[in-house]
Design an enzyme around this catalytic site. Structure first.
Site, short mmCIF file in Angstrom:
data_model
loop_
_atom_site.label_atom_id
_atom_site.label_comp_id
_atom_site.label_asym_id
_atom_site.label_seq_id
_atom_site.Cartn_x
_atom_site.Cartn_y
_atom_site.Cartn_z
CD GLU A 157 -62.54 65.16 56.78
OE1 GLU A 157 -63.25 64.48 57.54
OE2 GLU A 157 -61.30 65.00 56.66
CD GLU A 163 -61.21 58.95 52.18
OE1 GLU A 163 -61.78 59.77 52.90
OE2 GLU A 163 -60.07 58.51 52.41
CG ASP A 190 -57.70 65.68 55.93
OD1 ASP A 190 -56.51 65.64 55.61
OD2 ASP A 190 -58.27 64.75 56.54
CE1 TYR A 192 -54.06 60.41 52.34
CE2 TYR A 192 -56.40 60.80 52.64
CZ TYR A 192 -55.38 60.01 52.18
OH TYR A 192 -55.67 58.82 51.55
CG HIS A 193 -59.15 64.33 52.23
ND1 HIS A 193 -59.23 63.05 51.73
CD2 HIS A 193 -59.57 64.25 53.52
CE1 HIS A 193 -59.67 62.24 52.68
NE2 HIS A 193 -59.90 62.94 53.77
CG HIS A 216 -59.06 66.02 59.94
ND1 HIS A 216 -60.01 65.20 59.38
CD2 HIS A 216 -59.30 66.01 61.29
CE1 HIS A 216 -60.80 64.74 60.33
NE2 HIS A 216 -60.41 65.22 61.49
NE ARG A 222 -55.56 59.86 56.11
CZ ARG A 222 -56.86 60.02 55.95
NH1 ARG A 222 -57.57 59.09 55.34
NH2 ARG A 222 -57.49 61.05 56.41
CD GLU A 251 -58.35 62.55 60.01
OE1 GLU A 251 -59.41 61.99 60.29
OE2 GLU A 251 -58.07 62.91 58.85
MN MN Z 1 -59.78 63.93 57.63
#
Ligand code: MN
Length: 300
Positions: A157, A163, A190, A192-193, A216, A222, A251
């Site tokens: 991921e 992170e 993902d 979001y990322h 994701h 989020r 998510e």
């Molecule tokens: Mn994720």
């Protein structure tokens, strides 16, 4: 075809993260989460393995089968068990955590283990070193071989800079996957990322292409899917362009549902929703609409 016949809208299995429903990992709580997922229209439940020692694999597996949902597992590593470390003892503990997680995934009937499998979760104090990257490649090669015997595919991921210092972009993930060179390693993106690290929601998906194995889908804060600033129409368009057939898992995190380990790792400090049934139900419609719109646009 006749009016009223079922149209196979898209090939993807749509999932939801267990932390939408519960922060507990006992079999009763996970079984209830599986039933709630199904009721909200999801066919896959993603479980974090951060509290693996508290899980009952056999009882959970039975509960998932009874609810009729598939599972996928996810996790990050820890500062004292991290395959990106330069310290061989810390690398070995990271391998141990991954091996244990592969076996847990298989024991619960899953075939996907994904997440930050390549580093500790949290803001790094310095860039990844060359030695640390070598350790990731050799550790994940070993772990991937082990996973073959359990029928488990491993996802890398791509996470944001706060992170991990290992994979912040799809390009970095492709390069790492090339170096590991194992058939059961795939790339996990993902939204979001991507919103933090990539130029847009399209390029990383097109770059990952047929190596993309897990998605994701999450909003920039989020919270409620579609309530923020991510351009999901282009995200779904890109998935359609590459013929993506893998899982798409929603998510979303709020301080309303707390996991004693994962919530702090994810920096879930605020309440973004209280009503998880409303959240998950609306997100399911949003994903459905987005995928159908992308598939329809491709018919032009
Ligand atoms: Mn994720």
């Amino acid at each position: 075809m006749k009016a009223g016949m079922t149209v196979n809208k898209y090939p993807n299995t749509i999932g939801v993260h267990a932390l939408v429903w519960t922060g507990q990992v006992d079999a009763d709580s996970l079984g209830a989460a599986a039933r709630q997922s199904k009721a909200a229209g999801y066919d896959l439940l993603e479980l974090s393995l951060h509290d693996i020692e508290e899980m009952d694999f056999a009882a959970s597996r039975a509960a998932f089968a009874e609810a009729g949902v598939e599972i996928a597992c996810s996790r990050g590593l820890a500062h004292d068990a991290d395959v990106s470390s330069e310290d061989p003892a810390i690398v070995d503990r990271g391998v141990g955590l991954l091996v244990e997680s592969i076996e847990a995934t298989a024991a619960m009937g899953g075939t996907i283990l994904t997440g930050a499998l390549y580093s500790a979760f949290g803001k790094a104090a310095q860039p990844l070193s060359a030695k640390g990257r070598e350790n990731i490649v050799s550790a994940l090669r070993t772990v991937a071989e082990h996973a073959v015997g359990f029928g488990v595919t491993l996802g890398l991921e791509v996470c944001n800079r706060y992170e991990t210092n290992v994979l912040n972009t799809a390009r970095q993930a492709i390069a790492l996957a090339d170096d590991i060179d194992a058939d059961n390693i795939m790339i996990h993106l993902d939204s979001y990322h991507m919103n933090i690290e990539e130029p847009n929601q399209v390029r990383p998906i097109l770059e990952a292409g047929d190596r993309l194995g897990y998605i994701h889908i999450g909003e920039n804060n989020r919270g409620f899917l579609g309530s923020g600033i991510i351009d999901f129409a282009t995200h779904f368009w890109a998935l359609q362009q590459i013929g993506y057939e893998g899982p798409i898992t929603f998510e979303s995190f709020s301080s309303a549902i707390v996991s004693k380990s994962l919530s702090n790792d994810l920096a879930i400090w605020r309440n973004l929703w209280d009503d998880n049934v409303q959240l998950a139900t609306l997100a399911r419609y949003f994903i459905d609409n987005g995928l159908v719109a992308a598939a329809t646009a491709a018919l032009r």
